[in-house]
Design a protein around this motif. Structure first.
Motif: not given
Length: 217
Positions: A58-82
């Motif tokens: 995710l860092f190599r493909t410049c997606q890490a920041e977006l995924i981190l924000k999505r996880i933090e935004k949807e922290h109440r859900s345990h459904q896989c973010i991927l």
């Protein structure tokens, strides 16, 4: 070093994939076409170590920041973010990071545990038929060389006991892996291999779109 752990985990994933493929060929077991019910489960767990290869990707493909924000935004859900739903049919879709999926995602439906009598027992997905087209019964299926969850759990722990032991909701495991990899990349000037240089598990190349580059600290 985390990057060395990345290669060790990917090697283990190769081994798991080979074992699962051999078991599928021997038993005729396959996931029902279009079924993604396991992806909707909020009980999917992984260790932080299992998510380290994905974090580097995710860092190599410049997606890490977006995924981190999505996880933090949807922290109440345990459904896989991927999970990426099919826009034409929300009940279908697939994993957006398939080559880097966790152990449970590679093994579910095609692996088992040792029962109280010391015999391997398939942890069968309820959507899989008990009997395939060749007429094999549950007993026939369990007589084949079955991948075991416990064995590969021990293998991941052996790579790094601290990062490879505790299981947690998969989004939390990914969040922690991203934090650890991000810290290493911030503190150390290290050559980070490109996706093309990594020997990924076969069949499903990483094709996720790139996102804006990660900002420097």
């Amino acid at each position: 070093m985390l990057q060395e752990l990345e290669f060790q985990v990917l090697e283990l994933y190769h081994e798991v994939d080979r074992a699962v493929t051999a078991y599928q060929a021997a038993t005729g077991l396959n996931c029902p076409g279009g079924c993604v019910e396991c992806c909707f489960s909020e009980k999917v767990e992984a260790t932080v170590l299992e998510m380290v290869p994905l974090a580097f990707h995710l860092f190599r493909t410049c997606q890490a920041e977006l995924i981190l924000k999505r996880i933090e935004k949807e922290h109440r859900s345990h459904q896989c973010i991927l999970f990426r739903p099919d826009l034409s049919s929300p009940e279908s879709g697939g994993c957006s990071q398939y080559p880097f999926r966790a152990l449970i995602c590679r093994m579910f439906g095609f692996a088992g545990n040792i029962d109280r009598n010391g015999r391997p027992q398939l942890a069968r997905c309820r959507n899989m038929p008990l009997q395939d087209e060749s007429g094999k019964t549950q007993e026939d299926i369990e007589s084949e060389a079955m991948p075991l969850f416990h064995a590969y759990g021990i293998a991941i722990t052996a790579i790094h006991p601290s990062l490879g032991t505790q299981r947690m909701p998969i989004n939390e495991a990914l969040h922690q892996a991203l934090a650890k990899v991000g810290l290493i990349l911030d503190l150390e000037i290290v050559p980070v291999a490109t996706t093309e240089e990594i020997d990924l598990p076969p069949d499903s190349p990483a094709t996720t779109p790139s996102q804006p580059k990660r900002k420097a600290a």
